[in-house]
Design an enzyme around this catalytic site. Structure first.
Site, PDB file in Angstrom:
ATOM      1  CB  CYS A  42       6.282 -91.781 -80.911  1.00  0.00           C
ATOM      2  SG  CYS A  42       6.560 -93.650 -80.364  1.00  0.00           S
ATOM      3  CB  CYS A  47      10.014 -93.687 -79.259  1.00  0.00           C
ATOM      4  SG  CYS A  47       9.000 -92.390 -78.848  1.00  0.00           S
ATOM      5  CE  LYS A  50      14.823 -94.027 -78.376  1.00  0.00           C
ATOM      6  NZ  LYS A  50      14.618 -92.949 -77.422  1.00  0.00           N
ATOM      7  N   GLY A 174      22.024 -82.470 -71.993  1.00  0.00           N
ATOM      8  CA  GLY A 174      22.483 -83.761 -71.142  1.00  0.00           C
ATOM      9  C   GLY A 174      21.009 -84.317 -70.525  1.00  0.00           C
ATOM     10  CE1 TYR A 176      13.279 -90.442 -71.059  1.00  0.00           C
ATOM     11  CE2 TYR A 176      13.509 -88.044 -70.239  1.00  0.00           C
ATOM     12  CZ  TYR A 176      13.117 -89.546 -69.909  1.00  0.00           C
ATOM     13  OH  TYR A 176      12.034 -89.694 -69.326  1.00  0.00           O
ATOM     14  CD  GLU A 180      17.000 -91.915 -75.698  1.00  0.00           C
ATOM     15  OE1 GLU A 180      16.325 -92.584 -75.012  1.00  0.00           O
ATOM     16  OE2 GLU A 180      16.613 -91.382 -76.501  1.00  0.00           O
ATOM     17  NE  ARG A 197      21.063 -75.832 -68.928  1.00  0.00           N
ATOM     18  CZ  ARG A 197      19.929 -74.998 -69.192  1.00  0.00           C
ATOM     19  NH1 ARG A 197      20.132 -73.885 -69.863  1.00  0.00           N
ATOM     20  NH2 ARG A 197      18.694 -75.309 -69.000  1.00  0.00           N
ATOM     21  N   GLY A 260      15.990 -79.602 -75.401  1.00  0.00           N
ATOM     22  CA  GLY A 260      14.271 -79.868 -74.953  1.00  0.00           C
ATOM     23  C   GLY A 260      13.495 -79.424 -76.214  1.00  0.00           C
ATOM     24  CB  THR A 309       5.170 -92.740 -76.741  1.00  0.00           C
ATOM     25  OG1 THR A 309       5.707 -91.944 -77.548  1.00  0.00           O
ATOM     26  CG2 THR A 309       4.033 -93.212 -77.425  1.00  0.00           C
ATOM     27  CG  HIS A 433      21.266-118.577 -61.119  1.00  0.00           C
ATOM     28  ND1 HIS A 433      21.781-117.482 -60.828  1.00  0.00           N
ATOM     29  CD2 HIS A 433      22.220-119.465 -61.349  1.00  0.00           C
ATOM     30  CE1 HIS A 433      23.397-117.577 -60.610  1.00  0.00           C
ATOM     31  NE2 HIS A 433      23.469-119.128 -61.076  1.00  0.00           N
ATOM     32  CD  GLU A 438      20.202-114.542 -60.084  1.00  0.00           C
ATOM     33  OE1 GLU A 438      19.713-115.421 -59.550  1.00  0.00           O
ATOM     34  OE2 GLU A 438      21.262-114.984 -60.961  1.00  0.00           O
TER      35      GLU A 438
HETATM   36  P1  NDP Z   1      15.359 -82.663 -72.150  1.00  0.00           P
HETATM   37  O1  NDP Z   1      14.232 -81.829 -71.461  1.00  0.00           O
HETATM   38  O2  NDP Z   1      15.397 -84.173 -71.615  1.00  0.00           O
HETATM   39  O3  NDP Z   1      16.878 -82.334 -71.793  1.00  0.00           O
HETATM   40  C1  NDP Z   1      17.261 -80.928 -72.188  1.00  0.00           C
HETATM   41  C2  NDP Z   1      18.770 -80.918 -72.114  1.00  0.00           C
HETATM   42  O4  NDP Z   1      19.030 -79.612 -72.706  1.00  0.00           O
HETATM   43  C3  NDP Z   1      19.105 -80.439 -70.561  1.00  0.00           C
HETATM   44  O5  NDP Z   1      20.233 -81.367 -70.417  1.00  0.00           O
HETATM   45  C4  NDP Z   1      19.041 -79.263 -70.319  1.00  0.00           C
HETATM   46  O6  NDP Z   1      19.890 -78.600 -69.446  1.00  0.00           O
HETATM   47  C5  NDP Z   1      19.598 -78.884 -71.772  1.00  0.00           C
HETATM   48  N1  NDP Z   1      19.415 -77.508 -72.053  1.00  0.00           N
HETATM   49  C6  NDP Z   1      18.245 -76.785 -72.253  1.00  0.00           C
HETATM   50  N2  NDP Z   1      18.402 -75.523 -72.603  1.00  0.00           N
HETATM   51  C7  NDP Z   1      19.804 -75.279 -72.646  1.00  0.00           C
HETATM   52  C8  NDP Z   1      20.387 -74.182 -73.198  1.00  0.00           C
HETATM   53  N3  NDP Z   1      19.950 -73.082 -73.365  1.00  0.00           N
HETATM   54  N4  NDP Z   1      21.930 -74.447 -73.319  1.00  0.00           N
HETATM   55  C9  NDP Z   1      22.473 -75.543 -73.128  1.00  0.00           C
HETATM   56  N5  NDP Z   1      21.854 -76.599 -72.685  1.00  0.00           N
HETATM   57  C10 NDP Z   1      20.412 -76.593 -72.511  1.00  0.00           C
HETATM   58  O7  NDP Z   1      15.264 -82.520 -73.468  1.00  0.00           O
HETATM   59  P2  NDP Z   1      15.540 -83.763 -74.804  1.00  0.00           P
HETATM   60  O8  NDP Z   1      15.551 -82.741 -75.761  1.00  0.00           O
HETATM   61  O9  NDP Z   1      16.613 -84.471 -74.505  1.00  0.00           O
HETATM   62  O10 NDP Z   1      14.237 -84.446 -74.678  1.00  0.00           O
HETATM   63  C11 NDP Z   1      12.873 -83.955 -74.862  1.00  0.00           C
HETATM   64  C12 NDP Z   1      11.684 -84.532 -74.022  1.00  0.00           C
HETATM   65  O11 NDP Z   1      11.506 -85.529 -75.027  1.00  0.00           O
HETATM   66  C13 NDP Z   1      12.304 -85.391 -72.903  1.00  0.00           C
HETATM   67  O12 NDP Z   1      12.102 -84.656 -71.718  1.00  0.00           O
HETATM   68  C14 NDP Z   1      11.355 -86.685 -72.860  1.00  0.00           C
HETATM   69  O13 NDP Z   1      10.202 -86.212 -72.144  1.00  0.00           O
HETATM   70  C15 NDP Z   1      11.255 -86.978 -74.330  1.00  0.00           C
HETATM   71  N6  NDP Z   1      12.086 -88.064 -74.730  1.00  0.00           N
HETATM   72  C16 NDP Z   1      11.819 -89.396 -74.079  1.00  0.00           C
HETATM   73  C17 NDP Z   1      12.503 -90.451 -74.573  1.00  0.00           C
HETATM   74  C18 NDP Z   1      12.540 -91.644 -73.834  1.00  0.00           C
HETATM   75  O14 NDP Z   1      11.394 -91.783 -73.238  1.00  0.00           O
HETATM   76  N7  NDP Z   1      13.527 -92.532 -74.112  1.00  0.00           N
HETATM   77  C19 NDP Z   1      13.552 -90.200 -75.462  1.00  0.00           C
HETATM   78  C20 NDP Z   1      13.756 -88.957 -76.121  1.00  0.00           C
HETATM   79  C21 NDP Z   1      12.927 -87.859 -75.849  1.00  0.00           C
HETATM   80  P3  NDP Z   1      19.371 -78.567 -67.800  1.00  0.00           P
HETATM   81  O15 NDP Z   1      19.207 -79.876 -67.101  1.00  0.00           O
HETATM   82  O16 NDP Z   1      20.444 -77.730 -67.242  1.00  0.00           O
HETATM   83  O17 NDP Z   1      18.181 -77.867 -67.909  1.00  0.00           O
END
Ligand code: NDP
Length: 478
Positions: A42, A47, A50, A174, A176, A180, A197, A260, A309, A433, A438
């Site tokens: 974090c 966090c 970022k 796609g 977080y 971001e 995907r 991920g 976090t 307001h 609101e």
């Molecule tokens: P996420 O799990 O949020 O998203 C992973 C993305 O990668 C999904 O869109 C997934 O698609 C895609 N994906 C996974 N494997 C493949 C692959 N082999 N090929 C293509 N696409 C793939 O992971 P992040 O890395 O974005 O973030 C990790 C975690 O960190 C979050 O889940 C969250 O818990 C935490 N985080 C929180 C934040 C916040 O609170 N603002 C900010 C950043 C991170 P599909 O949906 O199809 O599985």
């Protein structure tokens, strides 16, 4: 023979540090080991940096917006190196603060890797150390995807230390992190292609939010490639040729995979203790933080549940209270609000429309409007707000927002929702307001009932047909 410590925490991230400090505050003899950086993901590669980068991107957009308010701010050049240096200074300060807080609380802090030798013995920096109880708080790490040329892609740990801002960036994912960073890089002037995907980004979030985010990203100049992934990356000089699964080929200066994160359990020695993990390496826990070994606990991302976090902090704090103190705070971990710092950001708490519909009929209140700032700035940007209400009890089950300040607004709303507020409680609350917030207390007209079949929600203006004055964006009086 008594153990060296009452508690040994492995991992100096947000959850581990909180657990160690609170336990020490209760009088326990506590040690904590961190091999990389105090504050963990974090503070160092997550966090905090970022959010600073999100703010940097917002300044550029705000400078352009200011023209609509009479300013003649010239388009400036962004100095990436200056941003990274300023960010590094702040992160260095926070590392020091974490370390000082630990020292001040009486914990013994090891800047070394700790591995388990058995359920009570660790090896820390090459020396054996014993503890009555052990907490695993080792967090997670970014996944590196597998496809030909994947080694040419960076992951989020690298993104915070780039020497300069590449001109053309391809982001895979796609979730977080992908959305971001798409906003950050695009706001700072890069050309961004986002490949994911699913049909829409942010799987698992409310569908209306997902659609509105995709629309906003496109309006902001991010090129979206839904239902696709990267098939291969081929280096071409200093650039990269990115071949997509749908046959498209993109040229990029940087490819960033945000696909991920996985729990950090490899090499920890869990197999020598009997602590069970799942197929992804996440520590299995029951009753909050208890693992399959009675004196070993696990908190935060290493358990791969709600990887946020504040959740790790809550888990660490309540575990320390449970083990060493008087009964502590009661945390509401059922409806945890979360934010995505996309551009514009998202704030969300509770059930999505489709989750609520699975439990019974839900009243949906939805509004979409041009926020006041953009009536003058001219920026094509809409705000979306949505309440999901149980039809039977009128309890508000979920609140969702995409738009400026959404994370700030949702924090307050999450208190109301966790306290069991009904739609009538929202309705009798007097608004502030003129604010966007609101709108949450002036949503009078039900947009639809879920699980009614989804109809076209927005008219050509992007305004829900069922919406009345609440769609004016500045909380028009009713
Ligand atoms: P996420 O799990 O949020 O998203 C992973 C993305 O990668 C999904 O869109 C997934 O698609 C895609 N994906 C996974 N494997 C493949 C692959 N082999 N090929 C293509 N696409 C793939 O992971 P992040 O890395 O974005 O973030 C990790 C975690 O960190 C979050 O889940 C969250 O818990 C935490 N985080 C929180 C934040 C916040 O609170 N603002 C900010 C950043 C991170 P599909 O949906 O199809 O599985």
């Amino acid at each position: 023979m008594p153990c060296d410590f009452d508690l040994f925490v492995i991992g100096g991230g947000s959850g581990g540090v909180r657990c160690a400090r609170v336990a020490a505050g209760h009088g326990a003899r506590v040690a904590i080991a961190e091999a990389r950086f105090w504050g963990g993901t974090c503070v160092n590669v997550g966090c905090v940096p970022k959010k600073l980068m999100v703010m940097a991107a917002e300044y550029g957009l705000a400078a352009r917006d200011s023209h609509g308010f009479g300013w003649d701010t010239p388009p400036g050049r962004h100095d990436w190196a200056a941003l990274i240096a300023a960010k590094d200074r702040e992160i260095g300060r926070l590392n020091g603060t974490y370390r000082r807080l630990l020292d001040g609380s009486g914990c013994t802090a090891f800047e070394a890797r700790a591995t388990l030798l058995d359920a009570h013995t660790l090896e820390v920096g090459g020396k054996p150390v014993t503890a009555e109880r052990i907490v695993l708080a080792t967090g997670g790490r970014p996944v590196r995807p597998q496809f030909p040329g994947a080694e040419h892609a960076i992951v989020s740990d690298d993104a915070f230390f780039l020497p300069d801002l590449p001109r053309r960036i391809v982001l895979l994912g796609g979730g977080y992190i992908a959305v971001e960073f798409a906003g950050i890089f695009s706001g700072l002037g890069a050309e961004v292609d986002l490949i994911y995907r699913q049909p829409l980004p942010l799987r698992g979030f409310d569908e209306d939010l997902r659609e509105a985010l995709a629309e906003a990203m496109q309006a902001g100049g991010i090129r979206l490639h839904p239902a696709a992934t990267i098939a291969a990356i081929e280096p071409v000089g200093s650039a990269k040729r990115v071949v997509l699964s749908d046959g498209d080929v993109l040229e990029a200066d940087l490819v960033f995979a945000a696909t991920g994160r996985l729990p950090n359990t490899a090499g920890l020695g869990l197999e020598r203790t009997g602590v069970a993990t799942d197929g992804l390496g996440a520590v299995l826990v029951h009753d909050a933080a208890e693992t399959t070994v009675p004196n070993i606990y696990a908190i935060g991302d290493v358990t791969n549940r709600l990887n946020l976090t504040p959740v790790a902090i809550a888990e660490g704090h309540s575990l320390a209270d449970r083990l060493f103190g008087p009964a502590g705070r009661d945390w509401a971990l059922e409806a945890v609000a979360t934010a995505v710092f996309s551009s514009p950001p998202i704030g969300t708490v509770g059930l999505t429309e489709s989750e609520a519909a699975l439990r019974g009929p839900a009243d949906i209140y939805l509004t979409r409007f041009t926020p006041m700032r953009h009536t003058l700035s001219g920026r094509a940007r809409k705000t979306l707000m949505k309440l999901v209400v149980c039809q039977r009890t009128q309890r508000v089950l979920g609140a969702h927002m995409l738009g400026e300040d959404a994370p700030e607004i949702l924090q307050g709303l999450s208190i109301a929702i966790n306290a069991g507020a009904t739609k009538q409680d929202f309705d009798r609350t007097v608004g502030i307001h003129p604010t966007a917030a609101e709108e949450f207390v002036t949503l009078r007209t039900r947009t639809r009932v879920a699980p009614a079949p989804m109809v076209a929600e927005l008219d050509s203006e992007g305004t829900p047909a069922a919406m009345g004055a609440a769609g004016m964006g500045v909380g028009a009086p009713e």
